[in-house]
Design a protein around this motif. Structure first.
Motif, PDB file in Angstrom:
ATOM      1  N   MET A   1       0.842  -1.177   0.000  1.00  0.00           N
ATOM      2  CA  MET A   1       0.000   0.000   0.000  1.00  0.00           C
ATOM      3  C   MET A   1       0.891   1.246   0.000  1.00  0.00           C
ATOM      4  O   MET A   1       1.903   1.292   0.677  1.00  0.00           O
ATOM      5  CB  MET A   1      -0.909  -0.011   1.239  1.00  0.00           C
ATOM      6  CG  MET A   1      -1.877   1.158   1.265  1.00  0.00           C
ATOM      7  SD  MET A   1      -2.897   1.296   2.733  1.00  0.00           S
ATOM      8  CE  MET A   1      -3.884  -0.157   2.662  1.00  0.00           C
ATOM      9  N   SER A   2       0.503   2.244  -0.785  1.00  0.00           N
ATOM     10  CA  SER A   2       1.304   3.465  -0.876  1.00  0.00           C
ATOM     11  C   SER A   2       1.223   4.263   0.426  1.00  0.00           C
ATOM     12  O   SER A   2       0.313   4.088   1.231  1.00  0.00           O
ATOM     13  CB  SER A   2       0.826   4.316  -2.047  1.00  0.00           C
ATOM     14  OG  SER A   2      -0.422   4.896  -1.743  1.00  0.00           O
ATOM     15  N   ASP A   3       2.191   5.138   0.599  1.00  0.00           N
ATOM     16  CA  ASP A   3       2.229   5.964   1.806  1.00  0.00           C
ATOM     17  C   ASP A   3       0.994   6.842   1.917  1.00  0.00           C
ATOM     18  O   ASP A   3       0.432   7.011   3.001  1.00  0.00           O
ATOM     19  CB  ASP A   3       3.471   6.861   1.803  1.00  0.00           C
ATOM     20  CG  ASP A   3       4.750   6.068   1.962  1.00  0.00           C
ATOM     21  OD1 ASP A   3       4.685   4.922   2.472  1.00  0.00           O
ATOM     22  OD2 ASP A   3       5.809   6.585   1.587  1.00  0.00           O
ATOM     23  N   LEU A   4       0.568   7.401   0.806  1.00  0.00           N
ATOM     24  CA  LEU A   4      -0.587   8.298   0.818  1.00  0.00           C
ATOM     25  C   LEU A   4      -1.869   7.556   1.160  1.00  0.00           C
ATOM     26  O   LEU A   4      -2.711   8.070   1.896  1.00  0.00           O
ATOM     27  CB  LEU A   4      -0.698   8.983  -0.542  1.00  0.00           C
ATOM     28  CG  LEU A   4      -1.424  10.307  -0.605  1.00  0.00           C
ATOM     29  CD1 LEU A   4      -1.004  11.255   0.500  1.00  0.00           C
ATOM     30  CD2 LEU A   4      -1.196  10.970  -1.950  1.00  0.00           C
ATOM     31  N   LYS A   5      -1.991   6.338   0.655  1.00  0.00           N
ATOM     32  CA  LYS A   5      -3.176   5.537   0.988  1.00  0.00           C
ATOM     33  C   LYS A   5      -3.223   5.227   2.483  1.00  0.00           C
ATOM     34  O   LYS A   5      -4.280   5.307   3.112  1.00  0.00           O
ATOM     35  CB  LYS A   5      -3.164   4.218   0.211  1.00  0.00           C
ATOM     36  CG  LYS A   5      -3.836   4.256  -1.101  1.00  0.00           C
ATOM     37  CD  LYS A   5      -3.886   2.830  -1.619  1.00  0.00           C
ATOM     38  CE  LYS A   5      -4.518   2.727  -2.944  1.00  0.00           C
ATOM     39  NZ  LYS A   5      -4.504   1.357  -3.437  1.00  0.00           N
ATOM     40  N   SER A   6      -2.093   4.852   3.055  1.00  0.00           N
ATOM     41  CA  SER A   6      -2.073   4.533   4.482  1.00  0.00           C
ATOM     42  C   SER A   6      -2.331   5.789   5.311  1.00  0.00           C
ATOM     43  O   SER A   6      -3.008   5.730   6.337  1.00  0.00           O
ATOM     44  CB  SER A   6      -0.762   3.862   4.875  1.00  0.00           C
ATOM     45  OG  SER A   6       0.335   4.668   4.539  1.00  0.00           O
ATOM     46  N   THR A   7      -1.837   6.933   4.858  1.00  0.00           N
ATOM     47  CA  THR A   7      -2.115   8.194   5.547  1.00  0.00           C
ATOM     48  C   THR A   7      -3.604   8.498   5.515  1.00  0.00           C
ATOM     49  O   THR A   7      -4.185   8.909   6.532  1.00  0.00           O
ATOM     50  CB  THR A   7      -1.333   9.353   4.888  1.00  0.00           C
ATOM     51  OG1 THR A   7       0.058   9.065   4.938  1.00  0.00           O
ATOM     52  CG2 THR A   7      -1.610  10.667   5.578  1.00  0.00           C
ATOM     53  N   LEU A   8      -4.224   8.293   4.364  1.00  0.00           N
ATOM     54  CA  LEU A   8      -5.670   8.516   4.256  1.00  0.00           C
ATOM     55  C   LEU A   8      -6.440   7.620   5.211  1.00  0.00           C
ATOM     56  O   LEU A   8      -7.385   8.057   5.878  1.00  0.00           O
ATOM     57  CB  LEU A   8      -6.137   8.273   2.816  1.00  0.00           C
ATOM     58  CG  LEU A   8      -5.869   9.387   1.823  1.00  0.00           C
ATOM     59  CD1 LEU A   8      -6.076   8.898   0.406  1.00  0.00           C
ATOM     60  CD2 LEU A   8      -6.753  10.582   2.105  1.00  0.00           C
TER      61      LEU A   8
END
Length: 147
Positions: A1-8
């Motif tokens: 999972m991308s960093d931005l997805k996990s941040t979201l």
């Protein structure tokens, strides 16, 4: 999972805990749009593509605000404005005018552009650097001026 997805995902959990309905709804809307693109294209989006999706959502909100204000519907414009503020929190900091000018100058030098016919080459170099950090319409205008 991308960093931005996990941040979201983390931000969505925080919004749930805080019972922040506007933020929660907007984050879910962002995730739904990302998932829609992934399903349509049958790929997993990286952070760069996710930024492009959110940049598009940001433009849509700005257009909606303009239209709602023109139609004298301030309550709908306010809702769009709140969503826009949430989307902006996930986008990188906007570039300053001097940074944009420097990126354009570097791209013109790197591509060897000399006329309007070379605009596509310049834009191809500029776009990845400014995605989500500047309005591509204004960037295009600046490139035209310099060529």
């Amino acid at each position: 999972m991308s960093d931005l997805k996990s941040t979201l995902t983390e931000q969505m959990k925080d919004a749930m805990r805080a019972k922040d309905k506007v933020r929660l709804g907007t984050i879910r809307m962002i995730q739904a749009e990302i998932q829609r693109v992934e399903v349509d294209e049958r790929v997993e989006l990286n952070d760069e593509r996710i930024l492009a999706v959110m940049d598009k959502m940001q433009k849509q909100r700005k257009d909606s605000i303009t239209q709602y204000l023109a139609a004298e519907r301030p309550e709908l414009a306010e809702k769009e404005q709140q969503e826009l503020e949430v989307i902006k929190t996930f986008l990188p900091q906007p570039l300053s005018d001097t940074e944009i000018a420097q990126i354009i100058d570097d791209a013109i030098a790197a591509s060897g552009a000399s006329s309007m016919q070379d605009m596509g080459k310049v834009m191809a170099l500029v776009k990845p650097q400014v995605q989500g950090r500047a309005d591509m319409g204004s960037i295009s205008g600046l490139v035209k001026q310099k060529l």
